[in-house]
Design a protein around this motif. Structure first.
Motif, short mmCIF file in Angstrom:
data_model
loop_
_atom_site.label_atom_id
_atom_site.label_comp_id
_atom_site.label_asym_id
_atom_site.label_seq_id
_atom_site.Cartn_x
_atom_site.Cartn_y
_atom_site.Cartn_z
N LEU A 85 0.83 -1.20 0.00
CA LEU A 85 0.00 0.00 0.00
C LEU A 85 0.87 1.25 0.00
CD1 LEU A 85 -2.74 -0.99 2.62
CD2 LEU A 85 -2.74 -1.34 0.13
N GLN A 130 6.50 3.65 -1.76
CA GLN A 130 5.76 2.44 -2.12
C GLN A 130 6.38 1.81 -3.36
OE1 GLN A 130 2.17 3.21 -4.16
NE2 GLN A 130 1.19 1.25 -3.65
N THR A 132 2.55 -2.04 -8.14
CA THR A 132 2.01 -0.90 -7.40
C THR A 132 1.03 -0.07 -8.24
OG1 THR A 132 4.02 0.34 -7.98
CG2 THR A 132 3.94 -0.70 -5.81
N THR A 146 -2.22 -1.76 -7.95
CA THR A 146 -2.73 -1.55 -6.59
C THR A 146 -3.38 -0.19 -6.45
OG1 THR A 146 -1.05 -2.98 -5.59
CG2 THR A 146 -2.09 -1.37 -4.14
N ASN A 147 -2.69 0.84 -6.90
CA ASN A 147 -3.20 2.21 -6.75
C ASN A 147 -4.43 2.48 -7.61
OD1 ASN A 147 -1.10 2.59 -4.98
ND2 ASN A 147 0.17 3.77 -6.38
N LEU A 172 -7.37 0.89 -5.87
CA LEU A 172 -7.73 1.69 -4.70
C LEU A 172 -8.51 2.94 -5.10
CD1 LEU A 172 -4.42 1.50 -2.61
CD2 LEU A 172 -6.57 0.32 -2.12
N ILE A 192 -7.33 4.86 3.21
CA ILE A 192 -6.83 3.54 3.59
C ILE A 192 -6.85 3.32 5.09
CG2 ILE A 192 -4.75 2.08 3.62
CD1 ILE A 192 -4.03 3.22 0.91
N ILE A 196 -9.58 -4.27 2.26
CA ILE A 196 -8.65 -3.81 1.22
C ILE A 196 -8.15 -5.00 0.41
CG2 ILE A 196 -6.41 -2.73 0.80
CD1 ILE A 196 -6.89 -1.00 3.26
N CYS A 197 -7.85 -6.10 1.07
CA CYS A 197 -7.36 -7.30 0.38
C CYS A 197 -8.41 -7.83 -0.60
CB CYS A 197 -7.00 -8.39 1.39
SG CYS A 197 -5.46 -8.07 2.30
N LEU A 227 -8.35 -5.61 -3.65
CA LEU A 227 -7.13 -5.82 -4.45
C LEU A 227 -6.97 -7.26 -4.91
CD1 LEU A 227 -4.61 -3.73 -2.28
CD2 LEU A 227 -5.86 -3.00 -4.33
N VAL A 249 -1.60 -7.62 2.81
CA VAL A 249 -1.13 -6.29 2.43
C VAL A 249 0.03 -5.88 3.35
CG1 VAL A 249 -3.24 -5.38 1.40
CG2 VAL A 249 -2.91 -5.22 3.88
N GLN A 283 1.67 -2.68 4.93
CA GLN A 283 1.43 -1.27 5.24
C GLN A 283 2.67 -0.72 5.94
OE1 GLN A 283 -2.72 -0.35 6.64
NE2 GLN A 283 -2.77 -2.54 7.08
#
Length: 212
Positions: free
Chosen positions: A45, A77, A98, A101-102, A105, A114, A122-123, A126, A131, A133
């Motif tokens: 993340l 990240q 990434t 991921t972004n 999100l 987040i 969140i998992c 995605l 995850v 963090q």
């Protein structure tokens, strides 16, 4: 004289032992290895970066500072992903790109929320098993201009900031905290967000639980 020397030695050892004791802390759940065997894909993340100042610089602007924090969080990240990607053969899981991921999100409208969303939620968004963090909070303590001058003259400039890195892994099934790493850090002159992340990951490497 001898008593003074012994007293100074004791004080130095006492301070050093306390400094080292607080410099790094690691936590892991009791059955960590067993849980990690079910992980295949892990997402990184955007990092939470907090920049503060011992003495505010001239023309300090809170809005600009917030933008810098956000940008450095994304850069770190990406730096972590690059580091892990280069050493992918050392790990038994793969790390989600990434950019993907972004994007996911942002599509879910939680990119800037987040901290208000549970890790398991969140998992699911995605579609990953866990995850990572991380947060980096640091306070600017020295003058960058002075540090640069020292670097040019003496070959080193010392650190211009002091801070701390916190990194943790949460499980995708229930969101539980599986592993957590804390390390005090010093930022040197010429350090970019990517360079800082490389330094951090080298310190984390020996404790990183996804290593084969």
């Amino acid at each position: 004289m001898k008593k003074t020397f012994l007293l100074l030695t004791f004080l130095i050892l006492f301070v050093a032992s306390n400094s080292f004791g607080q410099a790094k802390q690691t936590y892991e759940i009791a059955n960590l290895k067993q849980i990690l065997t079910s992980h295949k894909t892990v997402a990184i993340l955007p990092m939470r970066v907090t920049i503060s100042y011992k003495k505010f610089p001239k023309n300090y602007n809170a809005a600009d500072n917030a933008v810098q924090e956000r940008e450095e969080g994304i850069n770190m990240q990406q730096g972590m992903y690059t580091y892990l990607l280069r050493k992918s053969n050392d790990y038994f899981v793969t790390f989600q790109e990434t950019q993907r991921t972004n994007i996911l999100l942002k599509q879910a409208n939680i990119f800037d929320k987040i901290d208000a969303i549970t890790a398991d939620s969140i998992c699911k968004i995605l579609k990953v098993d866990a995850v990572i963090q991380a947060g980096y909070a640091y306070q600017r303590t020295g003058s960058e201009a002075a540090a640069i001058a020292k670097t040019l003259v003496f070959g080193f400039g010392g650190s211009t900031a002091s801070g701390s890195l916190t990194m943790q892994i949460n499980d995708g099934k229930d969101g539980n905290l599986l592993w957590r790493f804390y390390k005090q850090m010093n930022e040197g002159v010429f350090s970019t967000a990517d360079e800082m992340m490389q330094r951090m990951m080298k310190k984390v490497a020996r404790n990183f639980p996804y290593e084969k």
